[in-house]
Design a protein around this motif. Structure first.
Motif, PDB file in Angstrom:
ATOM      1  N   LEU A 223       1.679   1.365  -6.153  1.00 34.81           N
ATOM      2  CA  LEU A 223       2.345   0.372  -5.308  1.00 34.81           C
ATOM      3  C   LEU A 223       3.388   1.014  -4.391  1.00 34.81           C
ATOM      4  CD1 LEU A 223       2.824  -2.573  -7.832  1.00 34.81           C
ATOM      5  CD2 LEU A 223       1.394  -2.591  -5.782  1.00 34.81           C
ATOM      6  N   TRP A 224       3.986   2.108  -4.813  1.00 35.13           N
ATOM      7  CA  TRP A 224       4.991   2.790  -3.998  1.00 35.13           C
ATOM      8  C   TRP A 224       4.419   3.228  -2.651  1.00 35.13           C
ATOM      9  CZ3 TRP A 224       4.450   7.916  -2.530  1.00 35.13           C
ATOM     10  CH2 TRP A 224       3.511   8.680  -3.221  1.00 35.13           C
ATOM     11  N   LEU A 225       3.111   3.424  -2.574  1.00 31.51           N
ATOM     12  CA  LEU A 225       2.481   3.831  -1.316  1.00 31.51           C
ATOM     13  C   LEU A 225       2.553   2.731  -0.258  1.00 31.51           C
ATOM     14  CD1 LEU A 225      -0.697   5.569  -2.746  1.00 31.51           C
ATOM     15  CD2 LEU A 225       1.203   6.697  -1.576  1.00 31.51           C
ATOM     16  N   LEU A 226       2.798   1.490  -0.676  1.00 32.74           N
ATOM     17  CA  LEU A 226       2.819   0.361   0.257  1.00 32.74           C
ATOM     18  C   LEU A 226       4.200   0.117   0.856  1.00 32.74           C
ATOM     19  CD1 LEU A 226       0.628  -2.126  -1.806  1.00 32.74           C
ATOM     20  CD2 LEU A 226      -0.094  -0.488  -0.056  1.00 32.74           C
ATOM     21  N   LYS A 227       5.176   0.867   0.439  1.00 36.49           N
ATOM     22  CA  LYS A 227       6.567   0.622   0.834  1.00 36.49           C
ATOM     23  C   LYS A 227       6.761   0.493   2.347  1.00 36.49           C
ATOM     24  CE  LYS A 227      11.032   0.618  -0.245  1.00 36.49           C
ATOM     25  NZ  LYS A 227      11.604  -0.648  -0.532  1.00 36.49           N
ATOM     26  N   ARG A 228       6.040   1.260   3.136  1.00 36.82           N
ATOM     27  CA  ARG A 228       6.246   1.247   4.579  1.00 36.82           C
ATOM     28  C   ARG A 228       5.012   0.735   5.332  1.00 36.82           C
ATOM     29  NH1 ARG A 228      10.753   3.387   5.899  1.00 36.82           N
ATOM     30  NH2 ARG A 228      10.372   4.479   7.824  1.00 36.82           N
ATOM     31  N   GLU A 229       4.184  -0.014   4.643  1.00 30.08           N
ATOM     32  CA  GLU A 229       2.982  -0.557   5.277  1.00 30.08           C
ATOM     33  C   GLU A 229       3.307  -1.820   6.063  1.00 30.08           C
ATOM     34  OE1 GLU A 229      -0.226   0.627   5.295  1.00 30.08           O
ATOM     35  OE2 GLU A 229       0.525   2.421   4.283  1.00 30.08           O
ATOM     36  N   LYS A 230       2.408  -2.166   6.959  1.00 28.29           N
ATOM     37  CA  LYS A 230       2.567  -3.394   7.736  1.00 28.29           C
ATOM     38  C   LYS A 230       2.135  -4.596   6.896  1.00 28.29           C
ATOM     39  CE  LYS A 230       2.130  -1.162  12.131  1.00 28.29           C
ATOM     40  NZ  LYS A 230       1.482  -1.055  13.398  1.00 28.29           N
ATOM     41  N   GLN A 231       2.612  -5.756   7.287  1.00 24.03           N
ATOM     42  CA  GLN A 231       2.306  -6.989   6.580  1.00 24.03           C
ATOM     43  C   GLN A 231       0.940  -7.486   7.035  1.00 24.03           C
ATOM     44  OE1 GLN A 231       5.501  -9.808   6.457  1.00 24.03           O
ATOM     45  NE2 GLN A 231       4.143 -11.493   5.941  1.00 24.03           N
ATOM     46  N   THR A 232      -0.102  -6.987   6.365  1.00 26.90           N
ATOM     47  CA  THR A 232      -1.472  -7.337   6.726  1.00 26.90           C
ATOM     48  C   THR A 232      -2.235  -7.798   5.486  1.00 26.90           C
ATOM     49  OG1 THR A 232      -2.337  -5.116   6.293  1.00 26.90           O
ATOM     50  CG2 THR A 232      -1.494  -5.551   8.535  1.00 26.90           C
ATOM     51  N   GLU A 233      -3.390  -8.365   5.714  1.00 29.38           N
ATOM     52  CA  GLU A 233      -4.271  -8.751   4.614  1.00 29.38           C
ATOM     53  C   GLU A 233      -4.728  -7.506   3.847  1.00 29.38           C
ATOM     54  OE1 GLU A 233      -6.712 -10.545   1.867  1.00 29.38           O
ATOM     55  OE2 GLU A 233      -5.032 -11.342   3.013  1.00 29.38           O
ATOM     56  N   GLU A 234      -4.966  -6.418   4.558  1.00 28.72           N
ATOM     57  CA  GLU A 234      -5.383  -5.172   3.910  1.00 28.72           C
ATOM     58  C   GLU A 234      -4.303  -4.670   2.940  1.00 28.72           C
ATOM     59  OE1 GLU A 234      -6.217  -0.497   4.942  1.00 28.72           O
ATOM     60  OE2 GLU A 234      -6.492  -1.952   6.551  1.00 28.72           O
ATOM     61  N   THR A 235      -3.052  -4.724   3.349  1.00 28.29           N
ATOM     62  CA  THR A 235      -1.948  -4.296   2.485  1.00 28.29           C
ATOM     63  C   THR A 235      -1.863  -5.193   1.259  1.00 28.29           C
ATOM     64  OG1 THR A 235      -0.716  -3.429   4.371  1.00 28.29           O
ATOM     65  CG2 THR A 235       0.543  -3.886   2.384  1.00 28.29           C
ATOM     66  N   ARG A 236      -1.998  -6.507   1.444  1.00 27.31           N
ATOM     67  CA  ARG A 236      -1.965  -7.447   0.327  1.00 27.31           C
ATOM     68  C   ARG A 236      -3.086  -7.141  -0.672  1.00 27.31           C
ATOM     69  NH1 ARG A 236      -4.384 -10.892  -2.081  1.00 27.31           N
ATOM     70  NH2 ARG A 236      -6.139 -10.842  -0.651  1.00 27.31           N
ATOM     71  N   ALA A 237      -4.284  -6.888  -0.148  1.00 31.01           N
ATOM     72  CA  ALA A 237      -5.434  -6.587  -1.012  1.00 31.01           C
ATOM     73  C   ALA A 237      -5.231  -5.259  -1.753  1.00 31.01           C
ATOM     74  CB  ALA A 237      -6.710  -6.553  -0.183  1.00 31.01           C
ATOM     75  N   ARG A 238      -4.653  -4.272  -1.089  1.00 33.06           N
ATOM     76  CA  ARG A 238      -4.385  -2.991  -1.743  1.00 33.06           C
ATOM     77  C   ARG A 238      -3.364  -3.161  -2.862  1.00 33.06           C
ATOM     78  NH1 ARG A 238      -2.747   0.843   2.737  1.00 33.06           N
ATOM     79  NH2 ARG A 238      -2.137   2.195   1.020  1.00 33.06           N
ATOM     80  N   ALA A 239      -2.391  -4.043  -2.678  1.00 37.59           N
ATOM     81  CA  ALA A 239      -1.414  -4.309  -3.742  1.00 37.59           C
ATOM     82  C   ALA A 239      -2.124  -4.826  -4.993  1.00 37.59           C
ATOM     83  CB  ALA A 239      -0.359  -5.302  -3.270  1.00 37.59           C
ATOM     84  N   GLU A 240      -3.061  -5.736  -4.814  1.00 39.45           N
ATOM     85  CA  GLU A 240      -3.822  -6.245  -5.958  1.00 39.45           C
ATOM     86  C   GLU A 240      -4.663  -5.138  -6.589  1.00 39.45           C
ATOM     87  OE1 GLU A 240      -6.040  -9.665  -4.637  1.00 39.45           O
ATOM     88  OE2 GLU A 240      -4.279 -10.973  -4.754  1.00 39.45           O
TER      89      GLU A 240
END
Length: 142
Positions: free
Chosen positions: A72-89
């Motif tokens: 999850l730490w890899l998402l810290k600077r990601e954009k607010q997208t559906e792809e980011t949300r799916a990667r979090a899951e």
């Protein structure tokens, strides 16, 4: 096991202390450690080896490929997208898979949703009934 708590405002864990340490007979502390300990990034994550983080103890795992934590730490600077949300899951499922593999739970349900700009909420439900209090992690939108 000593219980861990999660503070959504501070974005960090803490040890509850109420006239002594609080005992955790459930899986809440296991979930917090699994989600919020940094798992080593894979080669596919595009980071040089020196920046992949992770826990050094993973090198001593008795089971090949056994890892602690999440990406999850890899998402810290990601954009607010559906792809980011799916990667979090995806990253949360990867981090919690050991609970299924070790037979501690029969099922894990994960739901990530953007709760406001730059804030991703993550709800974890174990065994289809026991709910860990919702955990919210803040992501910085690039």
């Amino acid at each position: 096991m000593i219980a861990l708590g999660w503070d959504n405002d501070a974005q960090g864990g803490f040890i509850p202390f109420d006239a002594g340490f609080v005992d955790d007979q459930g899986l809440g502390t296991c979930v917090l450690i699994s989600l919020f300990t940094d798992r080593r990034a894979t080669a596919d994550d595009g980071l040089p080896p020196a920046e992949r983080r992770g826990w050094v103890g993973d090198m001593l795992a008795e089971v090949e490929g056994d890892r602690i934590g999440s990406r999850l730490w890899l998402l810290k600077r990601e954009k607010q997208t559906e792809e980011t949300r799916a990667r979090a899951e995806e990253y949360a499922a990867e981090a919690l898979a050991w609970l299924l593999n070790d037979g501690l739970v029969a099922a894990i349900e994960l739901e990530a949703a953007w709760v406001r700009p730059s804030v991703l909420g993550l709800r974890v439900t174990l065994d289809g009934g026991a709910t860990v209090p919702p955990i919210v992690t803040t992501l910085t939108v690039a």
